[in-house]
Scaffold this motif. Structure first.
Motif, PDB file in Angstrom:
ATOM      1  N   ASP A   1       0.277  -1.046   0.186  1.00 11.96           N
ATOM      2  CA  ASP A   1      -0.127   0.130  -0.729  1.00 11.96           C
ATOM      3  C   ASP A   1       0.892   1.222   0.202  1.00 11.96           C
ATOM      4  OD1 ASP A   1      -2.127  -1.201  -0.020  1.00 11.96           O
ATOM      5  OD2 ASP A   1      -3.119  -1.246   2.114  1.00 11.96           O
TER       6      ASP A   1
ATOM      7  N   LEU B   1       1.268   2.284  -3.687  1.00 11.31           N
ATOM      8  CA  LEU B   1       0.138   2.915  -4.357  1.00 11.31           C
ATOM      9  C   LEU B   1      -0.639   4.259  -3.487  1.00 11.31           C
ATOM     10  CD1 LEU B   1      -1.437  -0.846  -3.332  1.00 11.31           C
ATOM     11  CD2 LEU B   1      -0.522   0.233  -5.666  1.00 11.31           C
TER      12      LEU B   1
ATOM     13  N   LEU C   1      -7.136   4.147 -11.833  1.00 13.86           N
ATOM     14  CA  LEU C   1      -6.591   3.319 -10.994  1.00 13.86           C
ATOM     15  C   LEU C   1      -7.381   3.008  -9.540  1.00 13.86           C
ATOM     16  CD1 LEU C   1      -3.662   2.188  -9.947  1.00 13.86           C
ATOM     17  CD2 LEU C   1      -3.763   4.688  -8.707  1.00 13.86           C
ATOM     18  N   VAL C   2      -8.056   3.637  -8.636  1.00 12.98           N
ATOM     19  CA  VAL C   2      -8.210   3.997  -7.316  1.00 12.98           C
ATOM     20  C   VAL C   2      -9.669   2.779  -7.467  1.00 12.98           C
ATOM     21  CG1 VAL C   2      -9.568   4.687  -5.057  1.00 12.98           C
ATOM     22  CG2 VAL C   2      -7.903   6.049  -6.263  1.00 12.98           C
TER      23      VAL C   2
ATOM     24  N   LEU D   1      -8.224  -1.035  -8.033  1.00 15.79           N
ATOM     25  CA  LEU D   1      -7.948  -1.148  -6.501  1.00 15.79           C
ATOM     26  C   LEU D   1      -8.721  -1.678  -5.550  1.00 15.79           C
ATOM     27  CD1 LEU D   1      -4.805   1.545  -6.207  1.00 15.79           C
ATOM     28  CD2 LEU D   1      -4.869  -1.212  -6.835  1.00 15.79           C
TER      29      LEU D   1
ATOM     30  N   CYS E   1       3.826   1.882 -11.338  1.00 14.62           N
ATOM     31  CA  CYS E   1       2.714   1.502 -10.696  1.00 14.62           C
ATOM     32  C   CYS E   1       2.635   0.377 -10.159  1.00 14.62           C
ATOM     33  CB  CYS E   1       1.180   2.003 -11.207  1.00 14.62           C
ATOM     34  SG  CYS E   1      -0.415   1.405  -9.854  1.00 14.62           S
TER      35      CYS E   1
ATOM     36  N   CYS F   1       0.055  -1.231  -9.711  1.00 16.88           N
ATOM     37  CA  CYS F   1      -1.854  -1.264  -9.711  1.00 16.88           C
ATOM     38  C   CYS F   1      -1.646  -2.623 -10.205  1.00 16.88           C
ATOM     39  CB  CYS F   1      -2.117  -1.023 -10.287  1.00 16.88           C
ATOM     40  SG  CYS F   1      -2.091  -0.906 -11.521  1.00 16.88           S
TER      41      CYS F   1
ATOM     42  N   ALA G   1      -1.376  -4.966  -7.046  1.00 20.85           N
ATOM     43  CA  ALA G   1      -2.364  -5.324  -6.355  1.00 20.85           C
ATOM     44  C   ALA G   1      -3.623  -6.012  -6.877  1.00 20.85           C
ATOM     45  CB  ALA G   1      -1.907  -4.373  -5.973  1.00 20.85           C
ATOM     46  N   LEU G   2      -3.367  -5.837  -8.568  1.00 16.57           N
ATOM     47  CA  LEU G   2      -4.970  -6.675  -9.130  1.00 16.57           C
ATOM     48  C   LEU G   2      -4.702  -8.500  -9.237  1.00 16.57           C
ATOM     49  CD1 LEU G   2      -6.067  -4.047 -11.761  1.00 16.57           C
ATOM     50  CD2 LEU G   2      -7.086  -4.746  -8.649  1.00 16.57           C
TER      51      LEU G   2
ATOM     52  N   MET H   1      -2.670   1.943 -18.559  1.00 11.62           N
ATOM     53  CA  MET H   1      -2.356   0.801 -17.190  1.00 11.62           C
ATOM     54  C   MET H   1      -3.924   0.158 -17.284  1.00 11.62           C
ATOM     55  SD  MET H   1      -4.351   2.984 -14.074  1.00 11.62           S
ATOM     56  CE  MET H   1      -5.742   3.118 -14.775  1.00 11.62           C
TER      57      MET H   1
ATOM     58  N   THR I   1      -3.874  -3.931 -17.264  1.00 14.89           N
ATOM     59  CA  THR I   1      -4.235  -4.559 -16.511  1.00 14.89           C
ATOM     60  C   THR I   1      -5.095  -5.596 -17.044  1.00 14.89           C
ATOM     61  OG1 THR I   1      -4.789  -2.991 -15.191  1.00 14.89           O
ATOM     62  CG2 THR I   1      -6.607  -3.900 -15.075  1.00 14.89           C
TER      63      THR I   1
END
Lengths: 51, 811
Positions: B259, B262, B292-293, B296, B474, B476, B479-480, B786, B790
């Protein structure tokens, strides 16, 4: 093109109403139980007492 | 239990060509009607319990219950529960959710809920009793919310009513219902909604920017910019708040979790966007920020996979009753369990739990410790003997004197151990490990780029390249990909009857190198038993025994009935059943007795691993039936398979009569320990861990609770997931025990998938960084990169996980 200002305000306002409706639904607990209502709706209405 | 006598009718028993005994199914619960059948309204019932439920429902016109599903009921276990304690005001107040002068609301956990008929019946309780205002069932949680007028129906009557129709609420010391509340994270759902709303609007308003604005449209540019900034506010400070909180907590404990980068990126995105919009120097990266948010938060949501029908947190309290009958000065009084003190004389009736270590003072003690040890055969206790808490009395009512308070008992003291008070140590996941290096590398690149442009005295480029590098690099995707991969693994385990507490447990599973098994109930199965008769019997005597057993619902009687394999049976008169002792009756003018009293008049419980019952005909001893718990199928293959990759140990609370037998299939005979107390088991695990092992413990009973908690991964093995299982990290259905090697392999493959997806993400990031260091990152590139990475990653993880599942035969 100035009408766009009005339209954008309208669209955001409408979207906010839907967001508020969603918040209301979540607060109300509509998403807490996703299974039972689907089964409940298949029950027949109570039959009138026939004996 | 009710003793019955009378002539059985043979009309419902059909004969098939091969002469195999078959019978009608019970209209209520679907059990085969084998014994004396009970019939009412031309329907067959297996026992008086099922019949009485039907009578109640038919008399109130509620037979729709049987319309929605065939045989929706569950077998009625007759037990006269004493519910006086529900009349105690103190206990009443503890159980109910809400009460005023008129109406009381209570939520019950009802394990019997399993089909739509259950919902229908429980939601029509008001037809059975006018005092019930309304009732609502939550199917997945197996809970019913009931509101009733307590002047018309007391809480006790309500519970009795529900018990009479086969839906007995589970009322225990640990309130399962209250712990389950708010398990749905409403806050997260609302945050996702807000983030999604803002993302949609920001995307829409950013679109003209992507296509290029004509001079005519320039007037809108600053309006769109300010609107975007307005939308970023709630996304950053409301939706993204927990990333900042988590990162800050991590930093305070001097460690960087995922985190942290992030939160940094969210902050950088927001600051740079506000700067550009306020100074009118550019459109900002609000679209990337909101997207992004949103993604996440979706990842977080996927990670929170909840099993409502399972509980991983239960301890002895969820198994112990709320109150017990205490005898004081010759009168009986119900008392809350916490108030029990040393010296209290307690009365335990048939099927009640002994709540504290106590000395048997009166009556014939026969305690069933199946919840504690996994051993199904009851243990005989004599007067003056200490009975440990957790046993369920079978047979007559007994009186005991409490020698230890509930929380200090032999069994429950396990929970006072440090292992249980220690806060769950957050194990470092792959994500947290990589986050540290990731942050260092990103910062190095960003600072190098900024320094380079500063040297070239282009300060605006320095600022933009610094922020751009942080934005593009990032993590991210990481995180995914982790939650998506692990929850896909969880779903595959779920299909194979293996339930993990959380996604982090998968990584734990991948690290395991040592396995410790409990014996009874874990590698033996209570359902697979070997039934044998020792002694001489002719066909006639065999039939006599089976005919007698047919009248009893006791599991052992059902076994004798199966063993008898008779086509027709004799009628039985003068049938008596003494719970916990045996059955007797006159069959074909002969007195037949089956019970646990051996010819020497002594109760036989010398062998704890098997149950022995004796047969007497006309007072002549004929021999004994022996039931031994069987091993689960495929055990040898499982051990052989596991021993190639893991170190395996076996712990048993029993004596070592089975040792030689087990040594044949167990690859490390010197790693078998017998006569282990619950504390011994826990220390055994601790010792292994101090040797640097990652221990997975497989156990089933309360006596394994300490070991399960101490181990790196505690797996409760159970044959019925509705049953009680001690606190653990995972619950494994006994049927799937043989798939254990595949589960570990799948978990390892899951972690491998995450690592691979990280490589893919890194290559995307390199492209982004190439633009970013030059200070040339346009919002469009960022906005395209992004989602593209993803989508690639999510496709990759789901395809890879399923590929591995097929490879491991787990699909």
């Amino acid at each position: 093109m100035n009408i766009l200002y009005f339209l954008i305000a309208c669209s955001i306002f409408l979207a906010l109403i839907f967001l508020a409706a969603f918040f209301w639904a979540v607060k109300d607990g509509q998403n807490d139980d996703m299974q039972t209502p689907a089964m409940r709706m298949l029950f027949d209405d109570d039959k009138p007492e026939d004996s | 239990m009710k003793a019955r006598s009378g002539n059985p009718t043979f009309t419902h028993i059909k004969f098939m060509e091969n002469q195999v005994f078959t019978a009608d199914k019970c209209y209520h619960c679907g059990t085969e009607v084998a014994g004396d059948s009970y019939s009412f309204d031309e329907k067959q019932f297996c026992c008086i319990g099922c019949e009485s439920v039907y009578k109640i429902l038919s008399s109130t016109n509620m037979c729709s219950y049987y319309v929605y599903n065939d045989t929706p009921g569950q077998k009625q276990v007759h037990s006269l529960k004493h519910l006086e304690y529900l009349d105690e005001p103190a206990i009443f107040l503890k159980l109910v959710d809400y009460t005023d002068e008129k109406v009381t609301t209570v939520t019950f956990y009802i394990p019997a809920i399993h089909c739509s008929s259950c919902i229908w019946l429980l939601e029509h309780l008001h037809k059975l009793n006018q005092g019930v205002v309304y009732s609502r069932v939550d199917f997945l949680k197996k809970q019913a919310l009931i509101s009733f007028r307590h002047q018309e129906i007391s809480l006790r009557c309500l519970v009795e009513l529900m018990t009479s129709i086969g839906y007995e609420p589970l009322i225990s010391l640990q309130d399962v219902v209250k712990e389950n509340q708010h398990s749905v994270n409403r806050g997260l759902i609302q945050k996702i909604a807000v983030a999604g709303f803002c993302m949609g609007n920001v995307m829409l308003l950013s679109f003209p920017e992507y296509l290029g604005l004509s001079s005519f449209e320039q007037q809108f540019q600053s309006l769109f910019g300010w609107l975007n900034l307005a939308f970023s506010f709630p996304v950053t400070f409301y939706c993204g708040r927990e990333f900042f909180v988590s990162a800050w907590t991590g930093l305070r404990h001097k460690r960087i979790n995922l985190d942290a980068p992030l939160a940094l990126i969210i902050a950088v995105l927001f600051l740079r966007s506000s700067f550009e919009i306020i100074t009118s120097t550019g459109p900002g990266f609000t679209d990337t920020l909101t997207g992004l948010v949103f993604l996440l938060l979706c990842g977080r949501w996927v990670k929170q996979r909840a099993y409502y029908h399972l509980s991983f947190k239960r301890d002895y309290r969820s198994y112990f009753p709320v109150a017990v009958t205490v005898i004081r000065g010759g009168s009986e009084k119900t008392m809350a369990i916490e108030e029990l003190s040393i010296g209290d004389r307690i009365l335990i009736r048939n099927n009640e739990i002994i709540p504290a270590d106590a000395i048997l003072m009166k009556g014939n003690g026969l305690a069933d410790f199946s919840f504690v040890t996994g051993e199904s055969a009851p243990v005989q206790k004599v007067l003056g003997e200490i009975v440990y808490a957790g046993g369920r009395q079978v047979g007559e009512a007994i009186e005991l004197e409490v020698i230890k308070p509930v929380s200090q008992s032999y069994l429950t003291s396990l929970w006072n151990n440090d292992t249980f008070s220690a806060k769950d140590d957050e194990t470092r996941t792959f994500n947290d490990t990589i986050a540290k290096y990731f942050s260092i590398v990103t910062f190095t690149i960003a600072i190098t780029a900024a320094t380079f442009w500063l040297m070239a005295s282009d300060s605006s480029k320095a600022w933009s390249s610094f922020t751009a590098v942080l934005i593009v690099a990032c993590p991210c995707v990481l995180a995914l990909s982790t939650p998506f991969t692990l929850s896909a693994v969880l779903a595959i385990f779920d299909k194979n009857l293996f339930y993990l507490k959380s996604t982090n447990t998968v990584e734990q599973l991948a690290r395991v190198d040592t396995l410790v098994f409990d014996k009874t109930g874990t590698i033996t199965s209570p359902e697979i038993s070997q039934f044998s008769f020792s002694g001489e019997l002719n066909d006639e005597e065999r039939l006599l025994a089976a005919s007698l057993a047919r009248n009893s619902m006791h599991p052992l009687s059902r076994e004798i009935l199966k063993w008898g394999k008779a086509a027709i049976y004799y009628p039985v008169t003068e049938f008596f059943e003494i719970p916990g002792k045996g059955i007797s009756g006159i069959v074909n003018q002969k007195l037949v007795e089956i019970g646990n009293v051996s010819p020497h008049g002594k109760t036989d419980d010398l062998k704890p691993d098997s149950t022995v019952i004796h047969l007497k005909i006309n007072n002549v001893y004929k021999g004994s039936f022996r039931i031994k718990q069987g091993w689960r199928p495929g055990l040898k293959a499982l051990f052989d398979d596991l021993s190639t990759n893991f170190d395996i140990h076996l712990l048993s609370g029993d004596n070592d009569v089975e040792k030689n037998n087990l040594a044949l299939s167990f690859p490390y005979p010197d790693q078998m320990e017998f006569r282990q107390s619950p504390h011994d088991k826990m220390h055994y695990i601790k010792d292994l861990q101090s040797m640097g092992r990652n221990v997975m413990m497989l156990g089933d009973g309360l006596n394994d609770a300490g070991a399960l908690k101490q181990s790196n991964l505690g797996v409760a093995v159970t044959d019925n997931t509705n049953n009680f299982s001690p606190a653990c990290d995972a619950i494994l259905n006994g049927k799937s025990l043989s798939r254990l090697p595949a589960f570990v392999k799948q978990a390892k493959d899951g972690v491998k998938t995450i690592k691979l997806s990280f490589m893919i993400a890194a290559s995307y990031n390199l492209i982004g960084v190439y633009f970013a260091v030059q200070g040339e990152l346009s919002p469009l590139t960022a906005a395209v990169l992004m989602p593209l990475s993803t989508i690639t990653i999510l496709t990759f993880t789901s395809v890879a996980t399923r590929y591995y599942a097929i490879k491991n035969n787990l699909s």
